[in-house]
Design an enzyme around this catalytic site. Structure first.
Site, PDB file in Angstrom:
ATOM      1  N   GLY A 113       0.821  -1.208   0.000  1.00  0.00           N
ATOM      2  CA  GLY A 113       0.000   0.000   0.000  1.00  0.00           C
ATOM      3  C   GLY A 113       0.853   1.257   0.000  1.00  0.00           C
ATOM      4  N   GLU A 203      27.189  -5.961  24.456  1.00  0.00           N
ATOM      5  CA  GLU A 203      26.247  -4.863  24.723  1.00  0.00           C
ATOM      6  C   GLU A 203      27.018  -3.566  24.914  1.00  0.00           C
ATOM      7  OE1 GLU A 203      22.818  -4.067  25.012  1.00  0.00           O
ATOM      8  OE2 GLU A 203      23.710  -2.119  25.506  1.00  0.00           O
ATOM      9  N   HIS A 443      -4.557 -17.309  48.534  1.00  0.00           N
ATOM     10  CA  HIS A 443      -3.392 -18.021  49.067  1.00  0.00           C
ATOM     11  C   HIS A 443      -3.527 -19.507  48.749  1.00  0.00           C
ATOM     12  CE1 HIS A 443      -0.112 -19.137  51.681  1.00  0.00           C
ATOM     13  NE2 HIS A 443      -0.905 -20.078  52.211  1.00  0.00           N
TER      14      HIS A 443
END
Ligand code: NAI
Length: 464
Positions: A113, A203, A443
């Protein structure tokens, strides 16, 4: 003439199309991929979670079931079956979206598109044909694609790979060097680590998952190191060189030039918005300096009747953020008051244990000079976590010191991705730590860790 044409059928686009159709708008959605669902369903969230589940099962059977008194011998990997299962899940879900389009009478315009002037969308089909459609409104939801470090590590799908390639390897590599300790690096690194690869992560920052709360990221680094990850922080990739059957990875680390040999280099250094070949110039729509499409608080671009949502606009690149924006944009087009509360969008990393957070980090609060109180509670002190044998991690809650309003909720632990929904709802309602502390939690459940962390904001946790 359509009321709305959505360009892109990812989680932002297809959800926007469905909401628009629900609201009675004549809707079409353009998608060039052979299947609906975008990156998320085809080559992102869904296939990665399928492989994370399968590899976790493999690892669990190998390393955890014996402590439950379950003896298993002869465990082996059938990678082809694991990949087949993943592919079947993807096909099932993308076909499901096709079904939703039919149910909602949404037209799928198959092809690429692009804008062809005001109120016109051209769709270029794979066979070379092209057709132009008239529409009153357009929503750009074209998503994003992996960043390629073209000059130092061009993708070749064999040695230097991206996240899409990492979802479809046909054998377990001996050594994968992952560039980037972000979400994709840690999730895909986890998959292949569990299946047997050695994982080294390079990193550039001084911590893993740099935008995360410092305590959470430090805990994640420690836990993944225990699982066999090797992290090289403050390290920057400078080049890659294919060398016979391996690839040489060149990088700077703590001021020194270093190199490693690997079978694969997975580059996971972020994603960039898909805004090229969209014909934006035909309608005079200019990008921001950061390459994203400018929108106002109502997802309106500066060009009348053109809206944009998801990864192509500012903000986190997350499927659920795009979905929420898609719904809001469709509602705004239909004359309703769609809205997204960005403060309450959760962020999840599907490692094991998982990480999930909503709101601000401690560092962000401090940088803004906000006076805060912090409560923290470990899964190791929770009965259900002990029964499950999954006690790594904790919940950290940050509240405003004066008003007690919740500012941040951060979880590293089992099922964090599900537990965070409680936090997101509390944020949506403008809740306080006291609200969480006073809410009854069944619980024994993992969710009690959230309650205890909330109690601990006021230094009154019970079980520690
Ligand atoms: P990221 O932005 O999460 O992490 C990229 C990392 O690479 C950063 O830590 C950065 O410091 C590091 N880096 C950048 N350049 C480098 C270099 N030259 N050398 C070494 N390190 C370098 O990006 P990632 O993991 O690629 O993910 C892309 C997007 O996809 C994210 O924005 C995320 O929102 C989305 N995503 C979300 C998931 C989830 O919600 N669970 C799963 C996967 C992706």
């Amino acid at each position: 003439m359509f009321d709305v044409i959505v360009i892109g059928a990812g989680p932002g686009g297809y959800v926007a199309a469905i909401r628009a159709a629900q609201l009675g708008l004549k809707t079409a959605c353009v998608e060039s991929r052979g299947a609906l669902g975008g990156t998320c369903l085809n080559v992102g969230c869904i296939p990665s979670k399928a492989l994370l589940q399968s590899s976790e099962t493999f690892s669990h059977v190998q390393h955890k079931v014996s402590e439950h008194g379950v003896k298993v011998t002869g465990v082996s990997l059938d990678l082809a079956q694991m990949m087949k299962r993943k592919d079947e899940i993807v096909i099932g879900l993308t076909k499901g979206v096709e079904g939703l389009f039919k149910k909602n009478k949404i037209t799928w315009l198959q092809g690429h598109g692009r804008f062809a002037g005001k109120g016109k969308v051209a769709v270029d089909a794979a066979d070379g044909s092209s057709q132009t459609y008239d529409t009153k409104n357009i929503i750009i939801a074209t998503g994003s694609e992996p960043v390629e470090l073209k000059s130092i590590a061009p993708f070749d799908q064999k040695f230097v790979i991206n996240s899409t390639d990492a979802l479809a390897l046909d054998k377990v590599p001996g050594h994968i060097v992952v560039i980037g300790a972000g979400v994709i690096g840690l999730e895909m690194g986890s998959v292949w680590r569990r299946l047997g690869s050695k994982i080294t992560v390079i990193e550039a920052a001084d911590k893993v998952l740099p935008p995360m709360d410092g305590a959470i990221s430090a805990a994640m680094q420690k836990i993944l190191t225990k699982q066999g990850f090797e992290f090289l922080l403050n390290a920057k990739l400078t080049g890659t060189k294919v060398d016979g059957k391996q690839v040489k990875v060149l990088f700077d680390h703590d001021g020194q030039k270093k190199e490693l040999a690997a079978d694969k280099v997975l580059v996971a250094v972020g994603r960039r918005p898909n805004t090229f070949k969209l014909g934006l110039e035909t309608v005079g729509l200019a990008l921001q300096p950061n390459g994203r499409i400018p929108v106002d608080g109502h997802f309106r671009t500066p060009v009348e009747n053109i809206y944009a949502i998801g990864d192509v606009i500012d903000g986190v690149m997350l499927a659920h953020k795009a979905e929420d924006e898609g719904i809001a944009a469709a509602e705004i087009i239909a004359g309703k008051s769609g809205h997204v509360n960005y403060e309450a969008i959760p962020n999840v990393v599907y490692t094991w244990p998982e990480i999930a957070s909503v709101g601000k980090t401690e560092e962000q609060c401090k940088a803004k000079g906000i006076d805060i109180r912090i409560g923290q509670f470990p899964f190791a002190a929770n009965g259900r976590a002990k029964c499950r044998g999954e006690t790594d991690g904790f919940v950290k809650i940050i509240a405003d010191a004066k008003t007690d309003r919740l500012l941040g909720l951060h979880i590293i632990g089992p099922n964090a991705s599900e537990l965070i929904a409680e936090g997101a709802i509390a944020f949506e309602f403008g809740g306080s730590a006291e609200d969480l502390a006073r809410s009854s939690h069944a619980h024994p459940t993992l969710a009690e860790v959230i309650k205890e962390a909330a109690l601990s904001v006021d230094k009154r946790a019970i079980h520690i």
